[in-house]
Design an enzyme around this catalytic site. Structure first.
Site, mmCIF file in Angstrom:
data_model
loop_
_atom_site.group_PDB
_atom_site.id
_atom_site.type_symbol
_atom_site.label_atom_id
_atom_site.label_comp_id
_atom_site.label_asym_id
_atom_site.label_seq_id
_atom_site.Cartn_x
_atom_site.Cartn_y
_atom_site.Cartn_z
ATOM 1 N N LYS A 1 0.812 -1.223 0.000
ATOM 2 C CA LYS A 1 0.000 0.000 0.000
ATOM 3 C C LYS A 1 0.845 1.273 0.000
ATOM 4 O O LYS A 1 2.033 1.254 0.288
ATOM 5 C CB LYS A 1 -0.969 -0.005 1.192
ATOM 6 C CG LYS A 1 -2.209 -0.844 0.867
ATOM 7 C CD LYS A 1 -3.335 -0.648 1.841
ATOM 8 C CE LYS A 1 -4.512 -1.522 1.372
ATOM 9 N NZ LYS A 1 -5.474 -1.755 2.442
ATOM 10 N N ARG B 1 -4.031 -9.843 4.611
ATOM 11 C CA ARG B 1 -4.438 -9.810 3.201
ATOM 12 C C ARG B 1 -3.219 -9.354 2.398
ATOM 13 O O ARG B 1 -2.798 -8.206 2.527
ATOM 14 C CB ARG B 1 -5.617 -8.850 3.025
ATOM 15 C CG ARG B 1 -6.146 -8.753 1.615
ATOM 16 C CD ARG B 1 -7.298 -7.768 1.537
ATOM 17 N NE ARG B 1 -7.809 -7.673 0.187
ATOM 18 C CZ ARG B 1 -7.301 -6.878 -0.745
ATOM 19 N NH1 ARG B 1 -6.268 -6.105 -0.486
ATOM 20 N NH2 ARG B 1 -7.826 -6.864 -1.949
#
Ligand code: HH2
Length: 282
Positions: free
Chosen positions: A222, A256
């Site tokens: 991210k 995740r």
């Protein structure tokens, strides 16, 4: 703590659960149409399962900051062929990453066992679909929607707000007849959060354990990892592993991730250290 996954009861102790990410992305449609997009996603899912993914998360809409929503018909057209071919032929549970009730219902009918809703079951129709199933529910925190969430990244008391939010969502789901044991909580790294918010969540993740529910961390590749390291997406593996290990230390047990094999090894080491028996002093 226990986590209900359909008829199975998982014991969430020291062992991490890896959820491998499979995006059925528009790019894969551009050259070969939907068949090739589905083929690539199926191959990716099998590859992640071989690498050791415990769950596979399939998503047909990008939720990156600023991403435009995908119409429900398009999302169904993306994920349906993947679910049709995977559900009977892969041994790991499948999660559907959607906030749309129609997509969730279709995915469940095709064998998905986990509903991953980045809007935390905000839509009452999602609550209804969830209540009519035995799926495990991932309740993520976000404010606004992916298109506008950047404007909502303001908090007086970030962790307090997260706790209030999760308390409210758990109450709503339980009132709909859903057992708490089916619920996983996720602070939603990068969703209506700036750098300082994302770092603070990781520092204080353990405070979210008050609900006695498993915590999921989604930080793989991210922007926050890029902001700290200066790396573009393809260079964010090392930073993502560091974040996963810190998150593990703070109580996250479900991760995740894009890079299943590497994360598995990093978390194996973290778990071994955390659970090693004390040795007598020399
Ligand atoms: N992050 C993304 C999508 N779904 N679900 C959960 N539960 N937690 C997350 O942190 C989360 C999520 C980000 O999605 P996107 O930016 O579209 O990219 P990718 O799916 O490659 O991570």
């Amino acid at each position: 703590m226990k986590l209900q996954l359909g008829a199975d009861e998982l014991d969430i102790g020291s062992a991490p659960i890896l959820m491998g990410i499979v995006n059925v992305t528009p790019d894969s449609f551009s050259d070969g149409g939907q068949f090739l997009g589905a083929e690539a996603a199926i191959r990716q899912a099998r590859c992640l399962a071989d690498e050791g993914a415990d769950w596979i998360d399939i998503g047909g809409e990008s939720t990156r900051p600023g991403a435009e929503p995908v119409p429900v018909e398009e999302e169904l057209a993306r994920v349906t062929p993947v679910l049709e071919r995977l559900a009977g032929s892969i041994s790991v549970p499948i999660s559907i990453d959607t906030y749309k009730a129609e997509v969730a219902a279709r995915a469940l009918s095709l064998g998905a066992r986990i509903l991953n809703d980045v809007t935390g079951f905000r839509d009452e129709r999602m609550v209804e679909v969830a209540a009519g199933s035995s799926a495990t529910l991932i309740v993520m925190h976000m404010k606004g929607d992916p298109e506008t969430m950047h404007d909502h990244a303001r908090y007086d008391d970030l962790v307090g707000e997260l706790i209030d939010y999760f308390g409210g969502r758990i109450d709503r789901l339980v009132r709909a007849g859903i057992r708490r044991e089916r619920i996983v909580l996720d602070p939603g790294i990068g969703f209506a959060k700036r750098r300082s918010h994302n770092l603070a969540i990781l520092q204080r993740l353990d405070e979210l354990l008050v609900f006695g529910r498993p915590l999921l961390l989604g930080i793989s590749r991210k922007r926050i990892v890029g902001e700290v390291t200066g790396q573009t997406e393809s260079g964010r593996l090392a930073g993502s592993l560091a974040a996963a290990v810190v998150g593990y230390g703070k109580g996250a047990r479900i991760f995740r991730v894009h890079d299943v094999a590497a994360t598995r090894d990093a978390l194996r080491v973290a778990e071994a250290i955390a659970t090693a028996p004390p040795v007598p002093r020399d």
